[in-house]
Design a protein around this motif. Structure first.
Motif, PDB file in Angstrom:
ATOM      1  N   PHE A  39       0.818  -1.222   0.000  1.00  0.00           N
ATOM      2  CA  PHE A  39       0.000   0.000   0.000  1.00  0.00           C
ATOM      3  C   PHE A  39       0.851   1.272   0.000  1.00  0.00           C
ATOM      4  O   PHE A  39       0.307   2.376  -0.019  1.00  0.00           O
ATOM      5  CB  PHE A  39      -0.921   0.019   1.224  1.00  0.00           C
ATOM      6  CG  PHE A  39      -2.008  -1.010   1.179  1.00  0.00           C
ATOM      7  CD1 PHE A  39      -3.187  -0.766   0.488  1.00  0.00           C
ATOM      8  CD2 PHE A  39      -1.861  -2.227   1.822  1.00  0.00           C
ATOM      9  CE1 PHE A  39      -4.196  -1.711   0.443  1.00  0.00           C
ATOM     10  CE2 PHE A  39      -2.869  -3.184   1.777  1.00  0.00           C
ATOM     11  CZ  PHE A  39      -4.030  -2.921   1.086  1.00  0.00           C
ATOM     12  N   ASP A  40       2.161   1.120   0.062  1.00  0.00           N
ATOM     13  CA  ASP A  40       3.010   2.314   0.136  1.00  0.00           C
ATOM     14  C   ASP A  40       2.971   3.093  -1.175  1.00  0.00           C
ATOM     15  O   ASP A  40       2.969   2.515  -2.259  1.00  0.00           O
ATOM     16  CB  ASP A  40       4.461   1.910   0.449  1.00  0.00           C
ATOM     17  CG  ASP A  40       4.603   1.453   1.892  1.00  0.00           C
ATOM     18  OD1 ASP A  40       3.640   1.626   2.664  1.00  0.00           O
ATOM     19  OD2 ASP A  40       5.664   0.918   2.243  1.00  0.00           O
TER      20      ASP A  40
ATOM     21  N   TYR B  78       4.878  -2.860  -9.207  1.00  0.00           N
ATOM     22  CA  TYR B  78       5.289  -1.531  -8.752  1.00  0.00           C
ATOM     23  C   TYR B  78       5.517  -0.650  -9.976  1.00  0.00           C
ATOM     24  O   TYR B  78       6.367  -0.924 -10.804  1.00  0.00           O
ATOM     25  CB  TYR B  78       6.579  -1.646  -7.938  1.00  0.00           C
ATOM     26  CG  TYR B  78       6.899  -0.396  -7.150  1.00  0.00           C
ATOM     27  CD1 TYR B  78       6.316  -0.181  -5.909  1.00  0.00           C
ATOM     28  CD2 TYR B  78       7.772   0.565  -7.645  1.00  0.00           C
ATOM     29  CE1 TYR B  78       6.589   0.969  -5.189  1.00  0.00           C
ATOM     30  CE2 TYR B  78       8.054   1.711  -6.916  1.00  0.00           C
ATOM     31  CZ  TYR B  78       7.462   1.901  -5.682  1.00  0.00           C
ATOM     32  OH  TYR B  78       7.731   3.036  -4.952  1.00  0.00           O
ATOM     33  N   THR B  80       5.667   3.428 -11.802  1.00  0.00           N
ATOM     34  CA  THR B  80       5.876   4.866 -11.621  1.00  0.00           C
ATOM     35  C   THR B  80       5.247   5.567 -12.805  1.00  0.00           C
ATOM     36  O   THR B  80       5.546   5.239 -13.954  1.00  0.00           O
ATOM     37  CB  THR B  80       7.385   5.184 -11.559  1.00  0.00           C
ATOM     38  OG1 THR B  80       7.923   4.552 -10.395  1.00  0.00           O
ATOM     39  CG2 THR B  80       7.627   6.675 -11.465  1.00  0.00           C
ATOM     40  N   SER B  89       4.457   6.723  -7.460  1.00  0.00           N
ATOM     41  CA  SER B  89       4.984   5.352  -7.504  1.00  0.00           C
ATOM     42  C   SER B  89       4.254   4.494  -6.484  1.00  0.00           C
ATOM     43  O   SER B  89       4.002   4.946  -5.359  1.00  0.00           O
ATOM     44  CB  SER B  89       6.476   5.329  -7.160  1.00  0.00           C
ATOM     45  OG  SER B  89       7.230   5.972  -8.136  1.00  0.00           O
ATOM     46  N   GLY B  90       3.959   3.287  -6.866  1.00  0.00           N
ATOM     47  CA  GLY B  90       3.316   2.373  -5.928  1.00  0.00           C
ATOM     48  C   GLY B  90       2.880   1.111  -6.642  1.00  0.00           C
ATOM     49  O   GLY B  90       3.025   0.989  -7.863  1.00  0.00           O
ATOM     50  N   ASN B  91       2.374   0.177  -5.881  1.00  0.00           N
ATOM     51  CA  ASN B  91       1.821  -1.040  -6.486  1.00  0.00           C
ATOM     52  C   ASN B  91       0.448  -0.729  -7.056  1.00  0.00           C
ATOM     53  O   ASN B  91      -0.395  -0.159  -6.364  1.00  0.00           O
ATOM     54  CB  ASN B  91       1.704  -2.147  -5.433  1.00  0.00           C
ATOM     55  CG  ASN B  91       3.049  -2.763  -5.155  1.00  0.00           C
ATOM     56  OD1 ASN B  91       3.620  -3.438  -6.003  1.00  0.00           O
ATOM     57  ND2 ASN B  91       3.589  -2.495  -3.982  1.00  0.00           N
ATOM     58  N   TYR B  93      -3.075  -2.041  -8.968  1.00  0.00           N
ATOM     59  CA  TYR B  93      -3.968  -3.172  -9.249  1.00  0.00           C
ATOM     60  C   TYR B  93      -5.148  -2.640 -10.060  1.00  0.00           C
ATOM     61  O   TYR B  93      -5.791  -1.690  -9.649  1.00  0.00           O
ATOM     62  CB  TYR B  93      -4.483  -3.789  -7.949  1.00  0.00           C
ATOM     63  CG  TYR B  93      -3.379  -4.210  -7.017  1.00  0.00           C
ATOM     64  CD1 TYR B  93      -2.865  -5.501  -7.047  1.00  0.00           C
ATOM     65  CD2 TYR B  93      -2.830  -3.308  -6.110  1.00  0.00           C
ATOM     66  CE1 TYR B  93      -1.840  -5.878  -6.206  1.00  0.00           C
ATOM     67  CE2 TYR B  93      -1.798  -3.679  -5.256  1.00  0.00           C
ATOM     68  CZ  TYR B  93      -1.308  -4.965  -5.309  1.00  0.00           C
ATOM     69  OH  TYR B  93      -0.290  -5.335  -4.471  1.00  0.00           O
ATOM     70  N   ILE B 134      -4.033   2.163  -6.261  1.00  0.00           N
ATOM     71  CA  ILE B 134      -2.600   2.382  -6.043  1.00  0.00           C
ATOM     72  C   ILE B 134      -2.435   2.903  -4.623  1.00  0.00           C
ATOM     73  O   ILE B 134      -3.152   3.811  -4.198  1.00  0.00           O
ATOM     74  CB  ILE B 134      -1.993   3.334  -7.104  1.00  0.00           C
ATOM     75  CG1 ILE B 134      -0.477   3.428  -6.920  1.00  0.00           C
ATOM     76  CG2 ILE B 134      -2.644   4.683  -7.122  1.00  0.00           C
ATOM     77  CD1 ILE B 134       0.250   4.018  -8.120  1.00  0.00           C
ATOM     78  N   GLY B 135      -1.494   2.281  -3.878  1.00  0.00           N
ATOM     79  CA  GLY B 135      -1.408   2.609  -2.455  1.00  0.00           C
ATOM     80  C   GLY B 135      -2.757   2.331  -1.811  1.00  0.00           C
ATOM     81  O   GLY B 135      -3.398   1.324  -2.116  1.00  0.00           O
TER      82      GLY B 135
END
Lengths: 215, 195
Positions: A39-40, B78, B80, B89-91, B93, B134-135
Protein backbone atom coordinates in the motif's frame (compact mmCIF):
# COMPACT_ATOMS: atom_id res chain seq x y z
CA UNK A 1 -44.15 -35.62 -22.30
CA UNK A 2 -41.31 -35.61 -19.84
CA UNK A 3 -41.74 -37.37 -16.52
CA UNK A 4 -41.85 -35.60 -13.13
CA UNK A 5 -38.81 -37.63 -12.11
CA UNK A 6 -36.77 -36.28 -15.04
CA UNK A 7 -37.90 -32.73 -14.33
CA UNK A 8 -36.97 -33.03 -10.65
CA UNK A 9 -33.57 -34.45 -11.55
CA UNK A 10 -32.93 -31.57 -13.95
CA UNK A 11 -33.88 -29.00 -11.35
CA UNK A 12 -31.51 -30.62 -8.87
CA UNK A 13 -28.72 -30.29 -11.45
CA UNK A 14 -29.69 -26.65 -11.93
CA UNK A 15 -29.55 -25.97 -8.19
CA UNK A 16 -26.15 -27.68 -7.99
CA UNK A 17 -24.86 -25.63 -10.90
CA UNK A 18 -26.05 -22.34 -9.41
CA UNK A 19 -24.31 -23.19 -6.17
CA UNK A 20 -21.15 -24.11 -8.10
CA UNK A 21 -21.22 -20.77 -9.95
CA UNK A 22 -21.69 -18.90 -6.66
CA UNK A 23 -18.72 -20.69 -5.07
CA UNK A 24 -16.65 -20.13 -8.21
CA UNK A 25 -17.29 -16.40 -8.29
CA UNK A 26 -16.75 -15.86 -4.58
CA UNK A 27 -13.66 -18.06 -4.35
CA UNK A 28 -12.06 -16.64 -7.48
CA UNK A 29 -12.67 -12.97 -6.81
CA UNK A 30 -9.34 -11.19 -7.36
CA UNK A 31 -7.02 -10.97 -4.39
CA UNK A 32 -6.40 -7.67 -2.72
CA UNK A 33 -2.84 -6.61 -1.80
CA UNK A 34 -1.63 -8.77 1.06
CA UNK A 35 1.40 -6.99 2.52
CA UNK A 36 1.54 -3.66 4.28
CA UNK A 37 4.22 -2.33 1.93
CA UNK A 38 1.96 -3.10 -1.04
CA UNK A 39 0.00 0.00 0.00
CA UNK A 40 3.01 2.31 0.14
CA UNK A 41 2.84 5.27 -2.17
CA UNK A 42 5.39 7.90 -3.17
CA UNK A 43 4.18 11.18 -4.61
CA UNK A 44 6.33 14.09 -5.79
CA UNK A 45 5.66 17.42 -7.42
CA UNK A 46 7.78 20.47 -8.19
CA UNK A 47 7.93 23.99 -9.53
CA UNK A 48 8.60 23.67 -13.26
CA UNK A 49 10.51 26.97 -13.50
CA UNK A 50 13.08 26.08 -10.88
CA UNK A 51 16.42 24.71 -12.12
CA UNK A 52 17.06 21.66 -9.97
CA UNK A 53 20.15 20.62 -11.89
CA UNK A 54 22.20 23.50 -10.47
CA UNK A 55 24.28 23.05 -7.32
CA UNK A 56 22.69 24.52 -4.20
CA UNK A 57 23.37 24.86 -0.52
CA UNK A 58 20.67 23.48 1.72
CA UNK A 59 19.80 23.18 5.38
CA UNK A 60 18.03 20.41 7.24
CA UNK A 61 16.62 20.58 10.77
CA UNK A 62 17.55 18.03 13.44
CA UNK A 63 14.02 16.79 13.88
CA UNK A 64 10.90 15.94 11.89
CA UNK A 65 7.92 17.85 13.20
CA UNK A 66 4.59 16.22 13.83
CA UNK A 67 1.73 18.08 12.17
CA UNK A 68 -1.59 18.14 13.88
CA UNK A 69 -4.59 20.34 13.21
CA UNK A 70 -5.07 20.81 16.94
CA UNK A 71 -1.59 22.09 17.70
CA UNK A 72 -1.37 25.77 18.57
CA UNK A 73 1.23 27.48 16.36
CA UNK A 74 2.45 29.45 19.38
CA UNK A 75 3.31 26.26 21.24
CA UNK A 76 6.72 24.60 20.75
CA UNK A 77 6.49 22.04 17.93
CA UNK A 78 6.15 18.38 18.67
CA UNK A 79 8.63 16.04 17.01
CA UNK A 80 8.13 12.48 15.90
CA UNK A 81 10.08 9.63 17.48
CA UNK A 82 13.84 10.09 16.97
CA UNK A 83 14.17 6.57 15.48
CA UNK A 84 12.03 7.65 12.55
CA UNK A 85 13.20 11.23 12.55
CA UNK A 86 16.89 10.32 12.30
CA UNK A 87 16.19 7.83 9.52
CA UNK A 88 14.20 10.38 7.49
CA UNK A 89 16.74 13.17 7.87
CA UNK A 90 19.78 11.04 7.12
CA UNK A 91 18.11 9.59 4.03
CA UNK A 92 17.20 13.03 2.71
CA UNK A 93 20.76 14.20 3.40
CA UNK A 94 22.21 11.17 1.61
CA UNK A 95 20.12 11.82 -1.48
CA UNK A 96 20.78 15.57 -1.64
CA UNK A 97 24.51 15.13 -1.14
CA UNK A 98 24.47 12.56 -3.93
CA UNK A 99 23.09 15.33 -6.19
CA UNK A 100 26.10 17.46 -5.33
CA UNK A 101 24.21 19.81 -3.04
CA UNK A 102 26.02 21.09 0.03
CA UNK A 103 24.55 21.15 3.51
CA UNK A 104 25.01 24.34 5.55
CA UNK A 105 23.61 25.65 8.82
CA UNK A 106 20.25 27.38 8.52
CA UNK A 107 21.92 30.66 9.59
CA UNK A 108 24.39 30.54 6.68
CA UNK A 109 21.86 31.69 4.06
CA UNK A 110 21.06 28.32 2.48
CA UNK A 111 19.53 28.41 -1.00
CA UNK A 112 17.14 25.65 -0.08
CA UNK A 113 15.56 25.06 3.30
CA UNK A 114 14.30 21.49 3.58
CA UNK A 115 11.37 20.97 5.93
CA UNK A 116 10.47 17.37 6.85
CA UNK A 117 7.19 16.74 8.64
CA UNK A 118 4.86 13.85 9.38
CA UNK A 119 1.22 13.37 10.16
CA UNK A 120 -1.20 10.54 10.42
CA UNK A 121 -4.53 11.68 9.05
CA UNK A 122 -5.40 14.40 6.57
CA UNK A 123 -2.84 15.59 4.11
CA UNK A 124 -1.86 19.03 5.33
CA UNK A 125 -0.10 20.78 2.45
CA UNK A 126 -1.32 24.13 3.65
CA UNK A 127 -0.46 23.71 7.32
CA UNK A 128 0.58 26.87 9.09
CA UNK A 129 4.25 27.77 8.40
CA UNK A 130 4.31 28.95 12.00
CA UNK A 131 5.24 25.37 12.81
CA UNK A 132 8.68 26.21 11.47
CA UNK A 133 9.06 29.59 13.21
CA UNK A 134 11.71 28.11 15.50
CA UNK A 135 13.86 27.08 12.55
CA UNK A 136 13.25 29.02 9.37
CA UNK A 137 15.70 31.91 8.86
CA UNK A 138 13.97 35.30 8.93
CA UNK A 139 10.67 36.54 10.30
CA UNK A 140 7.75 34.22 10.21
CA UNK A 141 4.49 35.51 11.72
CA UNK A 142 1.73 35.68 9.14
CA UNK A 143 3.67 33.81 6.48
CA UNK A 144 2.12 31.28 4.13
CA UNK A 145 3.15 28.73 1.52
CA UNK A 146 2.79 28.95 -2.20
CA UNK A 147 3.49 26.33 -4.82
CA UNK A 148 4.91 28.19 -7.83
CA UNK A 149 3.56 26.92 -11.13
CA UNK A 150 1.94 23.75 -9.76
CA UNK A 151 -0.64 22.57 -7.33
CA UNK A 152 -0.07 19.54 -5.10
CA UNK A 153 -2.60 16.72 -5.17
CA UNK A 154 -4.73 16.20 -2.09
CA UNK A 155 -4.63 12.94 -0.22
CA UNK A 156 -6.47 11.91 2.90
CA UNK A 157 -7.00 8.74 4.79
CA UNK A 158 -7.27 7.04 8.13
CA UNK A 159 -4.83 4.71 9.88
CA UNK A 160 -2.16 5.89 7.48
CA UNK A 161 1.02 7.79 8.03
CA UNK A 162 2.53 10.36 5.74
CA UNK A 163 5.99 11.85 5.63
CA UNK A 164 5.95 15.20 3.84
CA UNK A 165 9.22 16.72 2.67
CA UNK A 166 9.10 20.28 1.41
CA UNK A 167 12.02 22.07 -0.22
CA UNK A 168 11.63 25.81 -0.02
CA UNK A 169 13.63 28.45 -1.87
CA UNK A 170 14.74 30.89 0.83
CA UNK A 171 15.93 33.44 -1.77
CA UNK A 172 12.54 33.72 -3.48
CA UNK A 173 10.25 34.58 -0.58
CA UNK A 174 7.70 37.12 -1.82
CA UNK A 175 5.23 39.06 0.27
CA UNK A 176 5.70 36.73 3.24
CA UNK A 177 4.91 33.75 1.04
CA UNK A 178 7.41 30.90 1.10
CA UNK A 179 7.83 29.16 -2.27
CA UNK A 180 7.78 25.39 -1.94
CA UNK A 181 9.74 24.37 -5.02
CA UNK A 182 9.57 20.58 -4.45
CA UNK A 183 7.52 18.30 -2.30
CA UNK A 184 7.70 14.60 -1.70
CA UNK A 185 5.04 12.66 0.19
CA UNK A 186 5.36 9.09 1.35
CA UNK A 187 2.10 7.52 2.37
CA UNK A 188 1.47 4.10 3.86
CA UNK A 189 -0.31 2.08 6.47
CA UNK A 190 0.79 2.57 10.07
CA UNK A 191 1.54 -1.06 10.79
CA UNK A 192 4.58 -3.18 11.47
CA UNK A 193 7.70 -2.94 13.61
CA UNK A 194 9.84 0.20 13.81
CA UNK A 195 12.62 -1.35 11.71
CA UNK A 196 10.09 -2.42 9.08
CA UNK A 197 8.58 1.08 8.99
CA UNK A 198 12.05 2.66 8.74
CA UNK A 199 13.03 0.41 5.84
CA UNK A 200 9.80 1.37 4.05
CA UNK A 201 10.49 5.08 4.67
CA UNK A 202 14.07 4.68 3.41
CA UNK A 203 12.87 2.99 0.24
CA UNK A 204 10.25 5.67 -0.25
CA UNK A 205 12.70 8.57 0.07
CA UNK A 206 15.11 6.89 -2.33
CA UNK A 207 12.23 6.38 -4.74
CA UNK A 208 11.18 10.05 -4.47
CA UNK A 209 14.63 11.13 -5.61
CA UNK A 210 14.38 8.94 -8.69
CA UNK A 211 11.36 10.96 -9.83
CA UNK A 212 11.48 14.10 -11.99
CA UNK A 213 13.11 16.59 -11.72
CA UNK A 214 15.95 14.72 -10.02
CA UNK A 215 16.12 11.75 -12.37
CA UNK B 1 -54.01 5.83 -26.69
CA UNK B 2 -50.36 5.27 -26.03
CA UNK B 3 -51.18 3.28 -22.88
CA UNK B 4 -53.54 1.12 -24.93
CA UNK B 5 -50.72 0.16 -27.31
CA UNK B 6 -48.37 -0.56 -24.44
CA UNK B 7 -50.94 -2.80 -22.74
CA UNK B 8 -51.73 -4.59 -25.99
CA UNK B 9 -48.04 -5.16 -26.78
CA UNK B 10 -47.41 -6.40 -23.24
CA UNK B 11 -50.35 -8.77 -23.49
CA UNK B 12 -49.11 -10.16 -26.82
CA UNK B 13 -45.56 -10.52 -25.48
CA UNK B 14 -46.69 -12.33 -22.32
CA UNK B 15 -48.96 -14.58 -24.40
CA UNK B 16 -46.02 -15.37 -26.62
CA UNK B 17 -43.82 -16.29 -23.67
CA UNK B 18 -46.44 -18.44 -21.99
CA UNK B 19 -47.28 -20.36 -25.14
CA UNK B 20 -43.68 -20.77 -26.29
CA UNK B 21 -41.04 -23.28 -25.45
CA UNK B 22 -38.74 -21.73 -22.90
CA UNK B 23 -35.01 -22.28 -22.77
CA UNK B 24 -32.87 -21.42 -19.78
CA UNK B 25 -29.06 -21.65 -19.94
CA UNK B 26 -26.31 -21.25 -17.41
CA UNK B 27 -22.79 -20.67 -18.75
CA UNK B 28 -19.29 -20.39 -17.43
CA UNK B 29 -17.36 -17.80 -19.38
CA UNK B 30 -13.68 -17.19 -20.09
CA UNK B 31 -12.94 -13.81 -21.68
CA UNK B 32 -10.01 -12.48 -23.65
CA UNK B 33 -9.65 -8.69 -23.45
CA UNK B 34 -9.41 -6.65 -26.67
CA UNK B 35 -8.52 -3.06 -27.52
CA UNK B 36 -8.98 -0.62 -24.64
CA UNK B 37 -9.78 -3.51 -22.31
CA UNK B 38 -6.41 -5.05 -23.10
CA UNK B 39 -4.66 -1.71 -22.56
CA UNK B 40 -6.16 -1.60 -19.06
CA UNK B 41 -5.90 -5.30 -18.20
CA UNK B 42 -3.94 -7.78 -20.28
CA UNK B 43 -4.91 -10.94 -18.42
CA UNK B 44 -7.54 -13.34 -19.69
CA UNK B 45 -10.45 -13.52 -17.29
CA UNK B 46 -11.52 -16.90 -16.01
CA UNK B 47 -14.17 -15.33 -13.81
CA UNK B 48 -17.39 -15.07 -15.69
CA UNK B 49 -20.90 -16.37 -15.75
CA UNK B 50 -23.92 -15.71 -17.94
CA UNK B 51 -27.56 -16.62 -17.65
CA UNK B 52 -29.64 -16.76 -20.82
CA UNK B 53 -33.37 -17.02 -21.37
CA UNK B 54 -34.95 -17.63 -24.73
CA UNK B 55 -38.43 -18.28 -26.05
CA UNK B 56 -38.99 -20.12 -29.32
CA UNK B 57 -41.26 -18.22 -31.61
CA UNK B 58 -40.57 -20.89 -34.25
CA UNK B 59 -38.75 -24.20 -34.08
CA UNK B 60 -35.58 -22.60 -35.37
CA UNK B 61 -35.86 -19.02 -34.03
CA UNK B 62 -35.95 -17.74 -30.49
CA UNK B 63 -36.06 -14.37 -28.75
CA UNK B 64 -34.66 -13.79 -25.33
CA UNK B 65 -32.34 -12.10 -22.95
CA UNK B 66 -28.85 -12.61 -21.63
CA UNK B 67 -27.26 -11.32 -18.42
CA UNK B 68 -23.72 -11.82 -17.30
CA UNK B 69 -20.86 -10.85 -15.07
CA UNK B 70 -17.22 -10.93 -16.10
CA UNK B 71 -14.40 -9.79 -13.82
CA UNK B 72 -10.98 -8.85 -15.17
CA UNK B 73 -8.01 -8.28 -12.89
CA UNK B 74 -4.32 -7.53 -13.23
CA UNK B 75 -1.60 -6.91 -10.67
CA UNK B 76 0.51 -4.33 -12.52
CA UNK B 77 3.31 -4.53 -9.95
CA UNK B 78 5.29 -1.53 -8.75
CA UNK B 79 4.83 1.23 -11.28
CA UNK B 80 5.88 4.87 -11.62
CA UNK B 81 3.71 7.24 -13.61
CA UNK B 82 4.26 10.90 -14.38
CA UNK B 83 1.56 13.46 -15.18
CA UNK B 84 3.12 16.86 -15.92
CA UNK B 85 5.18 17.74 -12.85
CA UNK B 86 3.53 15.07 -10.70
CA UNK B 87 4.99 11.60 -10.31
CA UNK B 88 3.48 8.75 -8.36
CA UNK B 89 4.98 5.35 -7.50
CA UNK B 90 3.32 2.37 -5.93
CA UNK B 91 1.82 -1.04 -6.49
CA UNK B 92 -1.02 -0.81 -8.95
CA UNK B 93 -3.97 -3.17 -9.25
CA UNK B 94 -6.50 -2.82 -12.05
CA UNK B 95 -10.00 -4.27 -11.91
CA UNK B 96 -12.80 -4.29 -14.44
CA UNK B 97 -16.27 -5.55 -13.64
CA UNK B 98 -18.34 -5.96 -16.77
CA UNK B 99 -22.09 -6.68 -16.61
CA UNK B 100 -23.58 -7.27 -20.07
CA UNK B 101 -27.35 -7.19 -20.57
CA UNK B 102 -28.74 -8.05 -24.01
CA UNK B 103 -31.93 -8.72 -25.89
CA UNK B 104 -31.11 -11.66 -28.13
CA UNK B 105 -32.40 -13.37 -31.20
CA UNK B 106 -31.09 -16.82 -32.06
CA UNK B 107 -31.30 -18.97 -35.17
CA UNK B 108 -30.95 -22.78 -34.82
CA UNK B 109 -29.68 -24.45 -37.98
CA UNK B 110 -31.05 -27.95 -37.31
CA UNK B 111 -33.42 -27.89 -34.33
CA UNK B 112 -34.72 -31.38 -35.16
CA UNK B 113 -31.28 -32.93 -34.42
CA UNK B 114 -29.64 -33.64 -31.08
CA UNK B 115 -26.66 -31.53 -32.11
CA UNK B 116 -27.64 -28.05 -33.25
CA UNK B 117 -25.37 -25.23 -34.39
CA UNK B 118 -26.79 -21.81 -33.67
CA UNK B 119 -26.02 -18.17 -34.34
CA UNK B 120 -27.23 -15.36 -32.16
CA UNK B 121 -27.19 -11.60 -32.09
CA UNK B 122 -27.47 -9.60 -28.89
CA UNK B 123 -28.22 -5.89 -28.66
CA UNK B 124 -28.08 -4.11 -25.38
CA UNK B 125 -25.90 -2.50 -22.83
CA UNK B 126 -22.85 -3.25 -20.75
CA UNK B 127 -22.30 -1.70 -17.35
CA UNK B 128 -18.58 -1.35 -16.70
CA UNK B 129 -16.83 -0.35 -13.52
CA UNK B 130 -13.11 0.16 -14.00
CA UNK B 131 -11.04 0.52 -10.87
CA UNK B 132 -7.38 1.45 -10.49
CA UNK B 133 -5.94 0.91 -7.01
CA UNK B 134 -2.60 2.38 -6.04
CA UNK B 135 -1.41 2.61 -2.45
CA UNK B 136 -4.49 3.04 -0.32
CA UNK B 137 -6.23 5.05 -3.04
CA UNK B 138 -8.80 3.99 -5.56
CA UNK B 139 -9.66 5.73 -8.81
CA UNK B 140 -12.94 4.54 -10.22
CA UNK B 141 -14.87 5.14 -13.42
CA UNK B 142 -18.17 3.63 -14.40
CA UNK B 143 -20.40 3.82 -17.47
CA UNK B 144 -23.27 2.19 -19.32
CA UNK B 145 -22.14 1.35 -22.86
CA UNK B 146 -24.13 0.48 -25.93
CA UNK B 147 -23.09 -2.99 -27.04
CA UNK B 148 -23.58 -5.54 -29.82
CA UNK B 149 -22.81 -9.20 -29.31
CA UNK B 150 -22.73 -11.71 -32.16
CA UNK B 151 -22.43 -15.32 -31.04
CA UNK B 152 -21.96 -18.70 -32.67
CA UNK B 153 -22.19 -22.03 -30.91
CA UNK B 154 -23.35 -25.57 -30.63
CA UNK B 155 -25.89 -27.16 -28.34
CA UNK B 156 -26.41 -30.84 -27.72
CA UNK B 157 -29.60 -32.34 -26.34
CA UNK B 158 -28.42 -34.88 -23.75
CA UNK B 159 -31.76 -35.79 -22.29
CA UNK B 160 -35.29 -34.65 -22.97
CA UNK B 161 -35.23 -30.95 -22.19
CA UNK B 162 -31.70 -30.92 -20.92
CA UNK B 163 -28.45 -30.35 -22.79
CA UNK B 164 -25.03 -28.83 -22.96
CA UNK B 165 -23.85 -25.90 -25.00
CA UNK B 166 -20.69 -24.06 -25.99
CA UNK B 167 -20.23 -20.81 -27.84
CA UNK B 168 -17.95 -17.96 -28.81
CA UNK B 169 -19.16 -14.42 -28.22
CA UNK B 170 -17.73 -11.16 -29.42
CA UNK B 171 -18.75 -8.39 -27.05
CA UNK B 172 -18.34 -5.15 -29.01
CA UNK B 173 -18.63 -2.45 -26.37
CA UNK B 174 -18.75 1.16 -27.56
CA UNK B 175 -17.16 4.13 -25.78
CA UNK B 176 -19.18 5.75 -23.04
CA UNK B 177 -18.45 8.43 -20.50
CA UNK B 178 -14.78 8.46 -19.58
CA UNK B 179 -14.38 4.81 -20.50
CA UNK B 180 -13.16 3.58 -23.85
CA UNK B 181 -14.32 0.70 -25.98
CA UNK B 182 -14.02 -2.10 -23.43
CA UNK B 183 -14.58 -5.05 -25.75
CA UNK B 184 -13.70 -8.69 -25.29
CA UNK B 185 -14.20 -12.14 -26.78
CA UNK B 186 -15.68 -14.74 -24.48
CA UNK B 187 -15.80 -18.51 -24.72
CA UNK B 188 -18.68 -20.09 -22.88
CA UNK B 189 -19.57 -23.60 -21.84
CA UNK B 190 -22.79 -24.41 -20.09
CA UNK B 191 -25.95 -26.35 -19.67
CA UNK B 192 -29.54 -25.60 -20.67
CA UNK B 193 -33.06 -26.68 -19.89
CA UNK B 194 -36.12 -26.52 -22.06
CA UNK B 195 -39.63 -26.67 -20.73
Amino acid sequence: MKSDKTMKSNYNILKGCLFFVYVLLVACYPNEPENVEDFDLVYTNYAPEFTFQDQYTYSLPDGVIKLDDDTDENEPPEFIDTNFSDAIISKIRENLNAKGWQEVNENQNPDIVVLPSAFNQNFLYYYNPGYWGWYYPGCFPGWGWYYPGYSPGYVSGFKTGTVLIQMTSANDIQDVQVPVIWLGALNGLLQGSDSYTISRIDNGIDQAFTHAPFN
Amino acid sequence: MKLKYILLSSFLFVSLLVSSQTNFALNYSVAVPLGDTKDFIENTSGRGVTIDFSYHIQDNISLGGSFGWQTFYEDKGYITETFGTETISGNQYNYLNSLPIYFTTTYYFSPENFLTPFASLGLGTVYNRAELDIGIFTFEEEAWHFSVRPEIGLQYDVDYGFGIRASTRYNQVFEAGDLGSLSYVSFTAGIYWEY
